[in-house]
Design a protein around this motif. Structure first.
Motif, PDB file in Angstrom:
ATOM      1  N   SER A  93       0.807  -1.220   0.000  1.00  0.00           N
ATOM      2  CA  SER A  93       0.000   0.000   0.000  1.00  0.00           C
ATOM      3  C   SER A  93       0.840   1.271   0.000  1.00  0.00           C
ATOM      4  O   SER A  93       0.364   2.335  -0.393  1.00  0.00           O
ATOM      5  N   PHE A  94       2.092   1.186   0.451  1.00  0.00           N
ATOM      6  CA  PHE A  94       2.941   2.377   0.535  1.00  0.00           C
ATOM      7  C   PHE A  94       3.592   2.727  -0.800  1.00  0.00           C
ATOM      8  O   PHE A  94       4.255   3.745  -0.931  1.00  0.00           O
ATOM      9  N   MET A  95       3.434   1.859  -1.802  1.00  0.00           N
ATOM     10  CA  MET A  95       4.058   2.120  -3.100  1.00  0.00           C
ATOM     11  C   MET A  95       3.351   3.249  -3.838  1.00  0.00           C
ATOM     12  O   MET A  95       2.125   3.330  -3.819  1.00  0.00           O
ATOM     13  N   PRO A  96       4.078   4.116  -4.527  1.00  0.00           N
ATOM     14  CA  PRO A  96       3.447   5.166  -5.333  1.00  0.00           C
ATOM     15  C   PRO A  96       2.664   4.545  -6.479  1.00  0.00           C
ATOM     16  O   PRO A  96       3.028   3.485  -6.992  1.00  0.00           O
ATOM     17  N   LYS A  97       1.568   5.204  -6.884  1.00  0.00           N
ATOM     18  CA  LYS A  97       0.703   4.629  -7.919  1.00  0.00           C
ATOM     19  C   LYS A  97       1.425   4.502  -9.256  1.00  0.00           C
ATOM     20  O   LYS A  97       1.107   3.617 -10.065  1.00  0.00           O
ATOM     21  N   GLU A  98       2.423   5.372  -9.493  1.00  0.00           N
ATOM     22  CA  GLU A  98       3.185   5.271 -10.738  1.00  0.00           C
ATOM     23  C   GLU A  98       3.972   3.967 -10.784  1.00  0.00           C
ATOM     24  O   GLU A  98       4.100   3.344 -11.850  1.00  0.00           O
ATOM     25  N   LEU A  99       4.498   3.539  -9.633  1.00  0.00           N
ATOM     26  CA  LEU A  99       5.218   2.273  -9.579  1.00  0.00           C
ATOM     27  C   LEU A  99       4.265   1.095  -9.738  1.00  0.00           C
ATOM     28  O   LEU A  99       4.574   0.107 -10.417  1.00  0.00           O
ATOM     29  N   LYS A 100       3.077   1.205  -9.142  1.00  0.00           N
ATOM     30  CA  LYS A 100       2.070   0.144  -9.289  1.00  0.00           C
ATOM     31  C   LYS A 100       1.653  -0.008 -10.748  1.00  0.00           C
ATOM     32  O   LYS A 100       1.427  -1.127 -11.226  1.00  0.00           O
ATOM     33  N   LEU A 101       1.552   1.119 -11.460  1.00  0.00           N
ATOM     34  CA  LEU A 101       1.191   1.054 -12.871  1.00  0.00           C
ATOM     35  C   LEU A 101       2.293   0.361 -13.672  1.00  0.00           C
ATOM     36  O   LEU A 101       2.019  -0.471 -14.543  1.00  0.00           O
ATOM     37  N   LEU A 102       3.549   0.699 -13.385  1.00  0.00           N
ATOM     38  CA  LEU A 102       4.667   0.049 -14.066  1.00  0.00           C
ATOM     39  C   LEU A 102       4.630  -1.462 -13.853  1.00  0.00           C
ATOM     40  O   LEU A 102       4.846  -2.243 -14.785  1.00  0.00           O
ATOM     41  N   LEU A 103       4.346  -1.867 -12.624  1.00  0.00           N
ATOM     42  CA  LEU A 103       4.293  -3.293 -12.310  1.00  0.00           C
ATOM     43  C   LEU A 103       3.191  -3.987 -13.099  1.00  0.00           C
ATOM     44  O   LEU A 103       3.378  -5.101 -13.596  1.00  0.00           O
ATOM     45  N   GLN A 104       2.033  -3.330 -13.216  1.00  0.00           N
ATOM     46  CA  GLN A 104       0.955  -3.966 -13.964  1.00  0.00           C
ATOM     47  C   GLN A 104       1.265  -4.039 -15.443  1.00  0.00           C
ATOM     48  O   GLN A 104       0.946  -5.045 -16.101  1.00  0.00           O
ATOM     49  N   ILE A 105       1.900  -3.014 -15.991  1.00  0.00           N
ATOM     50  CA  ILE A 105       2.269  -3.049 -17.410  1.00  0.00           C
ATOM     51  C   ILE A 105       3.271  -4.167 -17.667  1.00  0.00           C
ATOM     52  O   ILE A 105       3.225  -4.836 -18.700  1.00  0.00           O
TER      53      ILE A 105
ATOM     54  N   ILE B 179       8.643  -1.854 -20.792  1.00  0.00           N
ATOM     55  CA  ILE B 179       7.443  -1.022 -20.673  1.00  0.00           C
ATOM     56  C   ILE B 179       6.996  -0.546 -22.055  1.00  0.00           C
ATOM     57  O   ILE B 179       5.805  -0.617 -22.396  1.00  0.00           O
ATOM     58  N   TYR B 180       7.948  -0.072 -22.858  1.00  0.00           N
ATOM     59  CA  TYR B 180       7.584   0.400 -24.201  1.00  0.00           C
ATOM     60  C   TYR B 180       7.049  -0.752 -25.048  1.00  0.00           C
ATOM     61  O   TYR B 180       6.048  -0.602 -25.759  1.00  0.00           O
ATOM     62  N   SER B 181       7.698  -1.896 -24.977  1.00  0.00           N
ATOM     63  CA  SER B 181       7.267  -3.049 -25.766  1.00  0.00           C
ATOM     64  C   SER B 181       5.829  -3.436 -25.435  1.00  0.00           C
ATOM     65  O   SER B 181       5.028  -3.727 -26.328  1.00  0.00           O
TER      66      SER B 181
ATOM     67  N   GLN C 151      11.952   6.540 -28.179  1.00  0.00           N
ATOM     68  CA  GLN C 151      13.312   7.013 -28.434  1.00  0.00           C
ATOM     69  C   GLN C 151      14.331   6.295 -27.552  1.00  0.00           C
ATOM     70  O   GLN C 151      15.396   5.888 -28.024  1.00  0.00           O
ATOM     71  N   GLU C 152      13.998   6.125 -26.282  1.00  0.00           N
ATOM     72  CA  GLU C 152      14.924   5.472 -25.364  1.00  0.00           C
ATOM     73  C   GLU C 152      15.044   3.980 -25.666  1.00  0.00           C
ATOM     74  O   GLU C 152      16.106   3.383 -25.478  1.00  0.00           O
ATOM     75  N   TYR C 153      13.963   3.391 -26.157  1.00  0.00           N
ATOM     76  CA  TYR C 153      13.998   1.992 -26.578  1.00  0.00           C
ATOM     77  C   TYR C 153      14.977   1.823 -27.745  1.00  0.00           C
ATOM     78  O   TYR C 153      15.784   0.879 -27.770  1.00  0.00           O
ATOM     79  N   LYS C 154      14.922   2.734 -28.717  1.00  0.00           N
ATOM     80  CA  LYS C 154      15.818   2.666 -29.876  1.00  0.00           C
ATOM     81  C   LYS C 154      17.275   2.882 -29.455  1.00  0.00           C
ATOM     82  O   LYS C 154      18.183   2.173 -29.913  1.00  0.00           O
TER      83      LYS C 154
END
Length: 416
Positions: free
Chosen positions: A10-22, A60-62, A82-85
């Motif tokens: 629950s203490f994780m930021p929502k941006e990190l939770k979104l990354l995990l789900q992606i 994440i990009y993929s 761009q960072e993926y390339k």
């Protein structure tokens, strides 16, 4: 896994939770189950910073490129693209150098095993563009270290000077870094996998179980399946899994079915890694490994690691918003001061993950002078003994200086 055994996230930021789900969208049976509510009210700049910190932006990009583009702002997708390339070009560059170095060493009678880099990306993901790597890590026999250095220096590499005046630092060293300024490539030459006195297989044992990479035309060798799995587990545990890239490796290895069926050592570290993978990435843990995840020590280390990976992300990106990345009140309620709480939790993790003899050395090293102390105050060699009584003052001074700089940066950001 039983919900009663779920870790508190629950203490994780929502941006990190979104990354995990992606990251989970490639898991079997996950398609169509994406929680679109997580995309609401996202700080996309923080999202990108966390993706970079955790070195997972290629993954994440993929995954995002296969999803509904309306969920993600166009500038975020463009940045990730761009960072993926750029990462793909970097990995191709490292692949070429890896092949050249392997040939150079082999022609001069030096056996070499590549620990990380493109060869690992290809073995785990089947695609070097899906994993990042900033350098090449190579394990060689200890007797060949000097010969290896001479070869690298003759090829234009320069040794990064990290020599310490203290004998303890020299005894604990297990690798040396070299950098080629024109190629902009860094190579780490290892003669051990871990800092002494950690127990590890001999080079001959690892060489006997080696695998041949299919990535290059000239032979390049790396770890066997069991050795690679245990090395990645040990490396991730040592660093508190503060980069999700390492956990993505474990997840992919298990999904590929390329993991050891019998583990005699490091059960608590394997249990920690599997518990984190199952909780954060919904990795399906093989039945044979489930008992590892319910062991008390494994669970404790996993709980500490969830805090560690969030806290180190906070430190890494130097978050400048008024809201912290982590709710510090959620952990260690007996400790009233957040700063002390953070220090204690990080120290406690680094202490808990070690063997008994490593714990003793870890504590003693906090009283032993370090290279940073010499940089803080340079004393003549005859007066080096003074570094021992002065060390506590140096540590407090450096911590206070870092804290002051952080506060000033935050205040400056808030005033903009």
């Amino acid at each position: 896994m039983d919900n009663n055994n779920d870790l508190d996230l629950s203490f994780m930021p929502k941006e990190l939770k979104l990354l995990l789900q992606i990251m989970q969208t490639e898991n079997p049976g996950y398609q169509g189950c994406l929680n679109k509510e997580l995309f609401a009210e996202i700080d996309w700049e923080l999202f990108l910073k966390l993706a970079r910190h955790h070195r997972i932006y290629p993954l994440i990009y993929s995954n995002l490129s296969k999803m509904d583009e309306k969920l993600i702002p166009s500038h975020v997708l463009h940045t990730l693209s761009q960072e993926y390339k750029e990462n793909t070009f970097q990995m191709l560059n490292l692949s070429g150098e890896m092949e050249r170095i392997s040939q150079l060493f082999n022609e001069n009678g030096i056996r070499s095993l590549f620990l990380k880099g493109p060869v690992i990306a290809d073995a785990i993901f089947g695609d070097i563009s899906l994993r990042t790597s900033k350098d090449l890590d190579i394990l060689v026999p200890k007797l060949d270290v000097n010969k290896t250095e001479a070869l690298l220096l003759s090829c234009g590499y320069e040794r990064e000077e990290t020599r310490s005046p203290f004998k303890m630092d020299k005894w604990r060293s297990h690798h040396v870094c070299y950098y080629h300024s024109q190629k902009r490539i860094q190579i780490e030459i290892h003669w051990r996998l871990y800092t002494p006195p950690a127990k590890e297989p001999s080079f001959d044992e690892l060489w006997e179980r080696k695998r041949l990479s299919t990535l290059t035309s000239y032979p390049v060798y790396f770890f066997g399946e069991e050795d690679l799995f245990l090395f990645l587990v040990g490396h991730g545990a040592k660093h508190g899994w503060f980069r999700l890239r390492w956990l993505a490796d474990i997840d992919q290895i298990i999904r590929n079915g390329k993991f050891p069926l019998l583990i005699k050592h490091q059960r608590h570290l394997v249990g920690q890694a599997l518990l984190l993978a199952s909780q954060l990435l919904k990795t399906q843990i093989p039945e044979v490994f489930v008992p590892f995840t319910v062991e008390k020590r494994s669970r404790k280390l996993a709980e500490l690691a969830t805090y560690y990976l969030v806290e180190m992300g906070y430190v890494s990106i130097n978050q400048s918003s008024k809201e912290p990345l982590i709710n510090h009140d959620k952990l260690h309620p007996l400790l009233s001061k957040p700063k002390f709480k953070r220090w204690f939790t990080l120290f406690y993790y680094n202490y808990s993950v070690k063997t008994n003899i490593q714990k003793v050395i870890y504590v003693l090293l906090h009283f032993y002078p370090q290279s940073a102390d010499v940089q803080t105050l340079r004393l003549p060699k005859p007066l080096y003994f003074l570094y021992f009584p002065l060390r506590p003052f140096f540590v407090v001074w450096r911590k206070s200086s870092k804290l002051t700089l952080t506060v000033k940066r935050i205040q400056k950001a808030e005033n903009k």
